[in-house]
Motif scaffolding. Structure first.
Motif, PDB file in Angstrom:
ATOM      1  N   ARG A  83      -3.707  11.445  -7.816  1.00 32.40           N
ATOM      2  CA  ARG A  83      -2.295  12.346  -7.878  1.00 32.40           C
ATOM      3  C   ARG A  83      -1.773  12.461  -6.340  1.00 32.40           C
ATOM      4  O   ARG A  83      -0.728  12.411  -6.084  1.00 32.40           O
ATOM      5  N   ILE A  84      -2.784  12.779  -5.216  1.00 34.84           N
ATOM      6  CA  ILE A  84      -2.201  13.102  -3.947  1.00 34.84           C
ATOM      7  C   ILE A  84      -1.700  12.183  -3.367  1.00 34.84           C
ATOM      8  O   ILE A  84      -0.782  12.119  -2.815  1.00 34.84           O
ATOM      9  N   MET A  85      -2.577  10.887  -3.524  1.00 34.07           N
ATOM     10  CA  MET A  85      -2.126   9.667  -2.703  1.00 34.07           C
ATOM     11  C   MET A  85      -0.786   9.068  -3.300  1.00 34.07           C
ATOM     12  O   MET A  85       0.113   8.957  -2.453  1.00 34.07           O
ATOM     13  N   GLU A  86      -0.655   9.283  -4.487  1.00 35.25           N
ATOM     14  CA  GLU A  86       0.405   8.718  -5.012  1.00 35.25           C
ATOM     15  C   GLU A  86       1.841   9.778  -4.854  1.00 35.25           C
ATOM     16  O   GLU A  86       2.996   9.044  -4.578  1.00 35.25           O
ATOM     17  N   ARG A  87       1.547  10.797  -4.625  1.00 37.00           N
ATOM     18  CA  ARG A  87       2.375  11.742  -4.626  1.00 37.00           C
ATOM     19  C   ARG A  87       3.157  11.474  -3.026  1.00 37.00           C
ATOM     20  O   ARG A  87       4.519  11.776  -2.826  1.00 37.00           O
ATOM     21  N   PHE A  88       2.297  11.101  -2.101  1.00 39.18           N
ATOM     22  CA  PHE A  88       2.968  10.869  -0.766  1.00 39.18           C
ATOM     23  C   PHE A  88       3.241   9.378  -0.462  1.00 39.18           C
ATOM     24  O   PHE A  88       3.142   8.894   0.751  1.00 39.18           O
ATOM     25  N   GLY A  89       3.419   8.631  -1.471  1.00 44.28           N
ATOM     26  CA  GLY A  89       3.653   7.216  -1.530  1.00 44.28           C
ATOM     27  C   GLY A  89       2.262   6.105  -1.156  1.00 44.28           C
ATOM     28  O   GLY A  89       2.541   5.165  -0.687  1.00 44.28           O
TER      29      GLY A  89
END
Length: 203
Positions: free
Chosen positions: A173-179
Motif C-alpha cells: 500500500r505504501i509503495m503504490e501510494r507514492f507511485g
C-alpha cells in the motif's frame, strides 16, 4: 476498546512481578510478553487500515535505510545474520520518511524471522534510470512456496506462527501510494527477494 484492557493486564502483571519472586515469575513474564505481542498486532492492524493521505516529499533513501538497519543491529548480530549492504547512490525518492522506515522495518523483520539459524541479508540497487530506482533485499532464509507467494500480499495471511499478516500488505500500500511498486520472488530453501521500485524525486 482493546488497548485499555491490555494496559490494565500489563500493569497488574508488573505489580505482581514486583511482589512475587517465586515460581510464578515465569508465568508473569509470559503474560507481559503476550500482552506486548497483542499490542503490536493492534498497532499493525490500525496502521494497515489507516488511509494513506500523506503527500509525497523527497526522502533521503540511504539515510532512512541506514536508520532502520541501525535499529536492527543487535537482533541481526544475535541471530547470526551477516549484512551485505552494497553502496547506495545519494538519491532522494518520493515518499514519507516514517512510512518508508515502516517498509524497511517490516522487510528486515521478515528476513530475520526467515533466518532463525543465521544467514545473509543482501541489500543492493539492481536498476536505476532518470526517473526510478529499484532496491532489492535478499535473504538466505527458508523461503516460500508458490502458494505462499501468491497469498503474500493478501490481508491477514502470514507464514509466521501467530503472525497477523498485515506487514507485506502495508508495504504494498505504501509503495503504490507514492507511485512505486513491490515484487517478491522466493523458493523454499533458497531465500526470498523483495524488489522495491521507487520514483526518484526531481532535484
Amino acid at each position: 476498546s482493546l488497548r485499555n484492557p491490555l494496559a490494565s493486564i500489563r500493569s497488574s502483571a508488573e505489580l505482581a512481578q514486583a511482589f512475587d519472586e517465586g515460581p510464578a515469575q515465569r508465568n508473569i513474564n509470559d503474560i507481559i510478553s503476550q500482552v506486548d505481542r497483542m499490542s503490536q498486532w493492534i498497532r499493525q492492524l490500525l496502521q494497515s487500515l489507516r488511509p494513506l493521505n500523506d503527500e509525497a516529499v523527497p526522502v533521503d533513501l540511504p539515510q532512512v535505510l541506514q536508520e532502520s538497519l541501525q535499529s536492527f543491529a543487535v537482533p541481526l548480530a544475535r541471530s547470526g545474520v551477516t549484512l551485505d549492504l552494497r553502496p547506495l547512490p545519494p538519491v532522494q525518492v518520493l515518499g514519507q520518511p516514517a512510512l518508508l522506515a515502516q517498509i524497511f522495518n517490516s522487510l528486515i523483520a521478515n528476513a530475520l524471522e526467515a533466518m532463525e539459524n543465521g544467514g545473509r541479508l543482501r541489500i543492493e540497487v539492481v536498476k536505476r534510470d532518470r526517473r526510478s530506482l529499484t532496491l532489492r533485499l535478499a535473504d538466505t532464509g527458508k523461503g516460500m512456496s508458490e502458494q505462499q507467494q501468491r497469498l503474500a500480499f493478501r490481508p491477514f495471511f502470514s507464514t509466521k506462527q501467530g503472525g497477523l499478516g498485515v506487514g507485506l500488505v502495508l508495504v504494498k500500500r505504501i509503495m503504490e501510494r507514492f507511485g512505486g511498486s513491490v515484487r517478491l520472488s522466493s523458493s523454499q530453501g533458497h531465500g526470498t527477494r523483495v524488489s522495491l521500485g521507487f520514483r526518484l524525486a526531481r532535484l
